[in-house]
Structure formats: structure tokens, C-alpha cells
Design an enzyme around this catalytic site. Structure first.
Site, PDB file in Angstrom:
ATOM      1  N   THR A  37       0.827  -1.216   0.000  1.00 30.47           N
ATOM      2  CA  THR A  37       0.000   0.000   0.000  1.00 30.47           C
ATOM      3  C   THR A  37       0.862   1.267   0.000  1.00 30.47           C
ATOM      4  O   THR A  37       0.367   2.345  -0.308  1.00 30.47           O
ATOM      5  CB  THR A  37      -0.963   0.043   1.220  1.00 30.47           C
ATOM      6  OG1 THR A  37      -0.196  -0.185   2.410  1.00 30.47           O
ATOM      7  CG2 THR A  37      -2.044  -1.005   1.120  1.00 30.47           C
ATOM      8  N   GLY A  38       2.125   1.144   0.343  1.00 27.71           N
ATOM      9  CA  GLY A  38       3.015   2.314   0.378  1.00 27.71           C
ATOM     10  C   GLY A  38       3.554   2.654  -1.009  1.00 27.71           C
ATOM     11  O   GLY A  38       3.275   1.958  -1.992  1.00 27.71           O
ATOM     12  N   PHE A  72       5.051   0.307  11.840  1.00 27.31           N
ATOM     13  CA  PHE A  72       3.852   0.917  11.259  1.00 27.31           C
ATOM     14  C   PHE A  72       3.152  -0.020  10.276  1.00 27.31           C
ATOM     15  O   PHE A  72       1.952   0.127  10.045  1.00 27.31           O
ATOM     16  CB  PHE A  72       4.211   2.187  10.468  1.00 27.31           C
ATOM     17  CG  PHE A  72       4.763   3.305  11.293  1.00 27.31           C
ATOM     18  CD1 PHE A  72       3.915   4.233  11.879  1.00 27.31           C
ATOM     19  CD2 PHE A  72       6.126   3.447  11.480  1.00 27.31           C
ATOM     20  CE1 PHE A  72       4.406   5.277  12.635  1.00 27.31           C
ATOM     21  CE2 PHE A  72       6.631   4.498  12.234  1.00 27.31           C
ATOM     22  CZ  PHE A  72       5.781   5.410  12.818  1.00 27.31           C
ATOM     23  N   SER A  76      -4.979  -1.928   7.182  1.00 25.50           N
ATOM     24  CA  SER A  76      -5.711  -0.996   8.039  1.00 25.50           C
ATOM     25  C   SER A  76      -7.067  -0.557   7.497  1.00 25.50           C
ATOM     26  O   SER A  76      -7.534   0.537   7.807  1.00 25.50           O
ATOM     27  CB  SER A  76      -4.840   0.221   8.327  1.00 25.50           C
ATOM     28  OG  SER A  76      -4.546   0.882   7.122  1.00 25.50           O
ATOM     29  N   TYR A 140     -10.012  -5.459  12.359  1.00 30.07           N
ATOM     30  CA  TYR A 140      -8.823  -4.600  12.356  1.00 30.07           C
ATOM     31  C   TYR A 140      -8.429  -4.251  13.787  1.00 30.07           C
ATOM     32  O   TYR A 140      -7.283  -4.455  14.211  1.00 30.07           O
ATOM     33  CB  TYR A 140      -9.109  -3.331  11.543  1.00 30.07           C
ATOM     34  CG  TYR A 140      -8.080  -2.246  11.736  1.00 30.07           C
ATOM     35  CD1 TYR A 140      -6.768  -2.425  11.309  1.00 30.07           C
ATOM     36  CD2 TYR A 140      -8.418  -1.048  12.374  1.00 30.07           C
ATOM     37  CE1 TYR A 140      -5.814  -1.427  11.511  1.00 30.07           C
ATOM     38  CE2 TYR A 140      -7.484  -0.056  12.572  1.00 30.07           C
ATOM     39  CZ  TYR A 140      -6.185  -0.253  12.140  1.00 30.07           C
ATOM     40  OH  TYR A 140      -5.242   0.725  12.348  1.00 30.07           O
ATOM     41  N   GLY A 280     -20.682  -0.551  12.153  1.00 24.25           N
ATOM     42  CA  GLY A 280     -19.578  -0.596  13.125  1.00 24.25           C
ATOM     43  C   GLY A 280     -19.021   0.763  13.510  1.00 24.25           C
ATOM     44  O   GLY A 280     -18.065   0.826  14.282  1.00 24.25           O
TER      45      GLY A 280
HETATM   46  N1  UFG Z   1     -17.456   9.291   6.982  1.00 23.21           N
HETATM   47  C1  UFG Z   1     -18.488   9.790   6.213  1.00 23.21           C
HETATM   48  N2  UFG Z   1     -18.362   9.746   4.855  1.00 23.21           N
HETATM   49  C2  UFG Z   1     -17.265   9.228   4.223  1.00 23.21           C
HETATM   50  C3  UFG Z   1     -16.210   8.724   5.021  1.00 23.21           C
HETATM   51  C4  UFG Z   1     -16.335   8.770   6.406  1.00 23.21           C
HETATM   52  O1  UFG Z   1     -19.495  10.255   6.726  1.00 23.21           O
HETATM   53  O2  UFG Z   1     -17.226   9.200   2.996  1.00 23.21           O
HETATM   54  C5  UFG Z   1     -17.563   9.367   8.438  1.00 23.21           C
HETATM   55  C6  UFG Z   1     -17.435   8.023   9.118  1.00 23.21           C
HETATM   56  O3  UFG Z   1     -18.668   7.353   9.136  1.00 23.21           O
HETATM   57  C7  UFG Z   1     -16.912   8.445  10.492  1.00 23.21           C
HETATM   58  C8  UFG Z   1     -16.083   9.696  10.188  1.00 23.21           C
HETATM   59  O4  UFG Z   1     -16.508  10.154   8.921  1.00 23.21           O
HETATM   60  O5  UFG Z   1     -17.973   8.784  11.305  1.00 23.21           O
HETATM   61  C9  UFG Z   1     -14.597   9.417  10.115  1.00 23.21           C
HETATM   62  O6  UFG Z   1     -14.399   8.315   9.254  1.00 23.21           O
HETATM   63  P1  UFG Z   1     -12.961   7.825   8.772  1.00 23.21           P
HETATM   64  O7  UFG Z   1     -13.173   6.652   7.859  1.00 23.21           O
HETATM   65  O8  UFG Z   1     -12.172   8.983   8.269  1.00 23.21           O
HETATM   66  O9  UFG Z   1     -12.271   7.375  10.127  1.00 23.21           O
HETATM   67  P2  UFG Z   1     -12.791   6.315  11.205  1.00 23.21           P
HETATM   68  O10 UFG Z   1     -13.170   7.113  12.404  1.00 23.21           O
HETATM   69  O11 UFG Z   1     -13.769   5.355  10.687  1.00 23.21           O
HETATM   70  O12 UFG Z   1     -11.468   5.463  11.356  1.00 23.21           O
HETATM   71  C10 UFG Z   1     -10.381   5.863  12.113  1.00 23.21           C
HETATM   72  C11 UFG Z   1      -9.108   5.262  11.598  1.00 23.21           C
HETATM   73  C12 UFG Z   1      -9.203   3.766  11.632  1.00 23.21           C
HETATM   74  C13 UFG Z   1      -9.548   3.326  12.996  1.00 23.21           C
HETATM   75  C14 UFG Z   1     -10.779   4.029  13.492  1.00 23.21           C
HETATM   76  C15 UFG Z   1     -11.065   3.749  14.926  1.00 23.21           C
HETATM   77  O13 UFG Z   1      -8.893   5.690  10.296  1.00 23.21           O
HETATM   78  O14 UFG Z   1      -7.977   3.211  11.253  1.00 23.21           O
HETATM   79  O15 UFG Z   1     -10.611   5.430  13.407  1.00 23.21           O
HETATM   80  O16 UFG Z   1     -12.426   3.543  15.093  1.00 23.21           O
HETATM   81  F1  UFG Z   1      -9.786   2.003  13.019  1.00 23.21           F
END
Ligand code: UFG
Length: 322
Positions: A37-38, A72, A76, A140, A280
Site C-alpha cells: 500500500t506504500g 507501522f 488498516s 482490524y 460498526g
Molecule cells: N465518513 C463519512 N463519509 C465518508 C467517510 C467517512 O461520513 O465518505 C464518516 C465516518 O462514518 C466516520 C467519520 O466520517 O464517522 C470518520 O471516518 P474515517 O473513515 O475517516 O475514520 P474512522 O473514524 O472510521 O477510522 C479511524 C481510523 C481507523 C480506525 C478508526 C477507529 O482511520 O484506522 O478510526 O475507530 F480504526
């Protein structure tokens, strides 16, 4: 003191920023990355680069004598972890245990590990402390928690000085290092893709959460503040102990607030449409980073969301024009 270090995943987003900061601080860095992925061109100048598996390639390097490993490299993607769990149990857990074995065999003294807020799952109370129950809701998070448990027992048994850093929502960029995921799932880069004209609109995953505006709340931390916590962790790691620190700013922003900030920064209207909740996703994830502040002396310097988004936007535009 300058250290000789291996950074697994140093061609990825957080790993490349951390490598850049380590080099600036005078440390010697070998990046190990399988480039699954990098990106090879994300490995900062000044680091030696070895392409290969995080466990295997690191094991063959450790005989050269290293002061520590920053681990790292990982799978993910939360969604993928539910449909293809084997990829996470093998790629994250088995690989990390093989890495720990190699470090034990070579007597490598220090480990800093990228753990995650996902180890906590749906929190009982907010902000989340390191003493909060760990009940991951996805594979994860479960895979990262399993590694944390393994690190604890290796540290106690073999005298390893280990630190796990539990990241909340990492964002922003540093110079030419930033988020370049082929499969992008994170909110800020997706919203900025709309502003760049690469995406029609952004989907808001749920507007019926028990929050002020109904959208989910997260704690966004600048990638440079996060990287700097790794440098402090290396300094403060204690032989035979495994310490765990949450890293976030302690302030939550809703999806609506993030989109609004992106509109302000980019000057683009950024159309948004409400879509169903993503399975989730907890309603609110905000860190208590008191322990990192007290024990590591960590203090986020770039906590302002507008600044975080502005750095991510600058990076996205530079990549577009590159
Ligand atoms: N979201 C949207 N629309 C999108 C993408 C995300 O509404 O297109 C929302 C998600 O539902 C969430 C928030 O924006 O409520 C943040 O979402 P991200 O996917 O940016 O980040 P997450 O909080 O889901 O995930 C992060 C890390 C993960 C980790 C997680 C811990 O990126 O690696 O926090 O719960 F597992």
C-alpha cells in the site's frame, strides 16, 4: 542521542512522516516496506530503503545491530477486515509476532507500535482513557489489540522497552508526505477529492447519531503531532515495560463540521448527501491524551482543525499538479 532504527511501513502515510521527523532529529533510519500500500517515492531522502516483508526483511537486518524498531506496517481497512479477516490475522498479528521473535533473538531493545482507537470499540464513556475497556467491534481493531497483548508479554519476559500509541483520526500532511491511499475511505481526503473535482459529492454516513448535529464525532490529530509522539516514545520507553498511550487532541468534530471546515479552506461548495450509517461506526470517539502529556511530555502543536485541513488541501493540490 542519535539512534539506529528500522521503520516498517515507512513508505506509507504515517510511517513516511515519522521517518522524515526522525531523520531531522538526527536518527539513522532504514525503512522496510513491501509497497503493498506504500509508495517507494514516499520514502524520505536520507533513509535507506529495503523492499520486503515487515517481519522477514527486518529479521535479516537486525543482525546489523539496531537500537529499535518502529512498526507501522499493517493492513488498516476496517471494512476489508470484516470480509477478509485472514488478511488481518496473518498480515497484522502473525507478522508482528514474527517481528517480536526476531527482536528477541537479536536483543533489539526498543519497539514503538502503531495501535489504534479501534481497540476500544464502542466507548462506555468519553473521552477514552487507556484504562477504558477494550472491546473492538471490527477485526482490524481486534488484530491490533492482539498484538498489544503479545507486546506486553514479550516486554515482561525479554526486557523489551515497548510503547503502543493508539491513534485516533490522523489527518493533515507534512511537506511532500501525506495521505495517498489507492483505496481511500477516510473522511478528510474524500471531502477534499470533491473540492479537487475528482468526486461528485461526499456521503455523510448517518445523520441520526446522538450528537449535536446528528453526525458522528471524531478526534482529528495532525500527522506531525502524531509523528512527534513517536520520537518521545523512543526516549521514554523503559526496559521490561509496555506502555500504552492514546493520541488525540481531546476535541471532537462532527462529520458536518469537518465538511464545513473543508468548504472554508477550499472555497468549494462541496455538495454532501446523507447516506445510511456505516456498519460498526461508533457515534463519538474522542481521546483523553492526559497520560501522553504527563508521561511523554507530549503536547500537540497543530490541534486546530482548519490548519489540519489546510495542510491536507495543500498536499492534495501539490500532488494534483505534480
Ligand atoms: N465518513 C463519512 N463519509 C465518508 C467517510 C467517512 O461520513 O465518505 C464518516 C465516518 O462514518 C466516520 C467519520 O466520517 O464517522 C470518520 O471516518 P474515517 O473513515 O475517516 O475514520 P474512522 O473514524 O472510521 O477510522 C479511524 C481510523 C481507523 C480506525 C478508526 C477507529 O482511520 O484506522 O478510526 O475507530 F480504526
Amino acid at each position: 542521542m542519535a539512534l539506529k532504527l528500522i521503520v516498517t511501513g515507512g513508505a506509507g502515510y504515517v510511517g513516511s512522516v515519522c521517518t522524515a521527523r526522525l531523520l531531522e532529529a538526527g536518527h539513522e533510519v532504514v525503512v522496510v516496506d513491501d509497497l503493498s500500500t506504500g509508495h517507494a517515492d514516499a520514502v524520505p531522502d536520507g533513509a535507506r530503503f529495503v523492499e520486503g516483508d515487515a517481519a522477514e526483511a527486518t529479521a535479516s537486518l537486525l543482525g546489523e545491530g539496531f537500537d529499535g524498531v518502529l512498526h507501522f506496517a499493517a493492513k488498516s481497512l476496517v471494512g476489508e477486515s470484516m470480509t477478509d479477516p485472514a488478511k488481518y490475522w496473518h498480515g497484522n498479528v502473525i507478522t508482528s509476532i514474527r517481528l517480536l521473535d526476531a527482536m528477541r533473538d537479536h536483543g533489539t531493545p526498543r519497539l514503538v507500535f502503531s495501535s489504534t482507537a479501534a481497540t476500544y470499540g464502542e466507548p462506555e464513556s468519553s473521552p477514552i482513557k487507556e484504562t477504558s475497556p477494550t472491546r473492538p467491534t471490527n477485526t482490524y481493531g481486534a488484530s491490533k489489540l492482539a498484538i498489544d497483548h503479545a507486546i506486553t508479554s514479550y516486554a515482561r519476559a525479554h526486557g523489551l522497552a515497548a510503547v503502543s500509541l493508539r491513534y485516533f483520526n490522523v489527518a493533515g500532511a507534512y511537506g511532500s508526505y501525506g495521505e495517498r491511499h489507492t483505496t481511500e475511505t477516510h473522511l478528510i481526503p474524500l471531502v477534499l477529492q470533491v473540492a479537487s473535482g475528482n468526486r461528485e459529492d461526499v456521503k455523510i454516513f448517518g445523520d441520526d447519531y446522538p450528537t449535536d448535529d446528528g453526525t458522528a464525532v471524531r478526534d482529528y490529530i495532525h500527522v506531525v503531532d502524531l509523528a512527534d509522539a513517536h520520537l518521545l516514545a523512543l526516549q521514554h520507553a523503559v526496559a521490561g515495560e509496555h506502555r500504552v498511550y492514546n493520541l488525540g487532541n481531546g476535541t471532537g468534530f462532527s462529520v458536518q463540521q469537518v465538511i464545513e471546515t473543508c468548504r472554508e479552506v477550499t472555497g468549494h461548495p462541496i455538495p454532501a448527501a446523507v447516506a445510511p450509517r456505516r456498519a460498526g461506526d461508533p457515534a463519538v470517539l474522542v481521546a483523553s491524551s492526559d497520560r501522553a502529556r504527563e508521561e511523554l511530555g507530549w503536547k500537540p502543536e497543530r490541534a486546530d482543525l482548519t490548519g489540519i485541513v489546510a495542510d491536507a488541501w495543500r498536499f492534495a493540490q501539490e500532488r494534483r499538479n505534480a
